[in-house]
Scaffold this active site. Structure first.
Site, PDB file in Angstrom:
ATOM      1  N   HIS A  50       0.827  -1.200   0.000  1.00  0.00           N
ATOM      2  CA  HIS A  50       0.000   0.000   0.000  1.00  0.00           C
ATOM      3  C   HIS A  50       0.861   1.249   0.000  1.00  0.00           C
ATOM      4  O   HIS A  50       2.016   1.246   0.402  1.00  0.00           O
ATOM      5  CB  HIS A  50      -0.998  -0.007   1.168  1.00  0.00           C
ATOM      6  CG  HIS A  50      -0.479   0.563   2.450  1.00  0.00           C
ATOM      7  ND1 HIS A  50      -0.489   1.917   2.725  1.00  0.00           N
ATOM      8  CD2 HIS A  50       0.053  -0.027   3.526  1.00  0.00           C
ATOM      9  CE1 HIS A  50       0.019   2.111   3.926  1.00  0.00           C
ATOM     10  NE2 HIS A  50       0.358   0.953   4.437  1.00  0.00           N
ATOM     11  N   CYS A  51       0.257   2.329  -0.487  1.00  0.00           N
ATOM     12  CA  CYS A  51       0.858   3.659  -0.456  1.00  0.00           C
ATOM     13  C   CYS A  51      -0.220   4.595   0.092  1.00  0.00           C
ATOM     14  O   CYS A  51      -1.089   4.162   0.835  1.00  0.00           O
ATOM     15  CB  CYS A  51       1.350   4.078  -1.845  1.00  0.00           C
ATOM     16  SG  CYS A  51       0.047   4.169  -3.093  1.00  0.00           S
ATOM     17  N   ARG A  52      -0.187   5.850  -0.281  1.00  0.00           N
ATOM     18  CA  ARG A  52      -1.184   6.790   0.241  1.00  0.00           C
ATOM     19  C   ARG A  52      -2.518   6.676  -0.497  1.00  0.00           C
ATOM     20  O   ARG A  52      -3.570   6.591   0.108  1.00  0.00           O
ATOM     21  CB  ARG A  52      -0.663   8.229   0.163  1.00  0.00           C
ATOM     22  CG  ARG A  52      -1.617   9.247   0.793  1.00  0.00           C
ATOM     23  CD  ARG A  52      -1.012  10.636   0.897  1.00  0.00           C
ATOM     24  NE  ARG A  52      -0.543  11.153  -0.366  1.00  0.00           N
ATOM     25  CZ  ARG A  52      -1.264  11.892  -1.192  1.00  0.00           C
ATOM     26  NH1 ARG A  52      -2.497  12.214  -0.893  1.00  0.00           N
ATOM     27  NH2 ARG A  52      -0.752  12.316  -2.326  1.00  0.00           N
TER      28      ARG A  52
ATOM     29  N   ILE B 168      -3.784   3.931   1.877  1.00  0.00           N
ATOM     30  CA  ILE B 168      -4.194   4.196   3.258  1.00  0.00           C
ATOM     31  C   ILE B 168      -5.421   5.110   3.294  1.00  0.00           C
ATOM     32  O   ILE B 168      -6.259   5.007   4.190  1.00  0.00           O
ATOM     33  CB  ILE B 168      -3.033   4.759   4.106  1.00  0.00           C
ATOM     34  CG1 ILE B 168      -3.374   4.712   5.609  1.00  0.00           C
ATOM     35  CG2 ILE B 168      -2.641   6.148   3.663  1.00  0.00           C
ATOM     36  CD1 ILE B 168      -2.196   5.039   6.518  1.00  0.00           C
TER      37      ILE B 168
END
Length: 184
Positions: A59-61, A89
């Site tokens: 995952h990233c932002r 996220i």
């Protein structure tokens, strides 16, 4: 093999069943807010991912970084099932799932660059209009610096901000071996 996108709810189930959650954002972003149990492994260190065959949820932002680097992430998973958290996220939070936020941590360096650059450009324009036209050069200088950062991936303003007193704790925690700042 390709990375399969997972909704936040499906990602939660995969994690509960033993999948490893890997946060590919920068260490400063991870320190400020993270998903409980997520392991911080910034994209530039993704080759350090343990090759133990466990399923991996990256995952990233927002999901854009994981999508843009999906092939690299699948390669790092070394044949283990690889998944991408839809919406990153932000999507996780929108789905009502918990995050750990530490607002005592400084803002992410990229946000600091955006705020500082915007303030300098606005100041240059206002000073150029109301004080002396020579102040327009400040806006031009900042704009050219941002263009250079976009072309090369190295941002002098980010490097300068990283050594500011409010960021020293975050810089000390970072193990980034390279000089520069990845703007992706």
């Amino acid at each position: 093999m390709t990375a399969t996108p997972l909704s936040p709810a499906d990602a939660r189930l995969a994690i509960d069943r033993g999948a490893r959650l890997i946060d590919i954002r920068g260490t400063d972003e991870h320190a400020r807010e993270r998903i409980p149990g997520a392991i911080s492994l910034p994209l530039y260190r993704i080759a350090d991912l343990p090759r133990d065959g466990l399923p991996v949820v990256f995952h990233c932002r927002t999901g854009m970084r994981t999508s843009a680097h999906a092939a690299q992430l699948v390669s790092a998973a070394s044949g283990a099932p690889a998944f991408l958290l839809d919406g990153g996220i932000n999507g996780w939070r929108r789905a009502g799932l918990p995050t750990i936020a530490d607002r005592s941590q400084p803002l992410e360096i990229m946000r600091q660059v955006q705020i500082t650059a915007g303030a300098l450009v606005l100041s240059g324009v206002l000073l150029g209009l109301f004080v002396a036209p020579g102040f327009f050069a400040l806006s031009a200088f900042v704009g050219s610096g941002l263009m250079f950062a976009g072309v090369t991936g190295w941002c002098g303003m980010a490097r300068l901000l990283q050594v500011m007193p409010w960021n020293r704790r975050a810089v000390a925690a970072s193990t980034a071996p390279r000089s520069g700042f990845d703007l992706r």
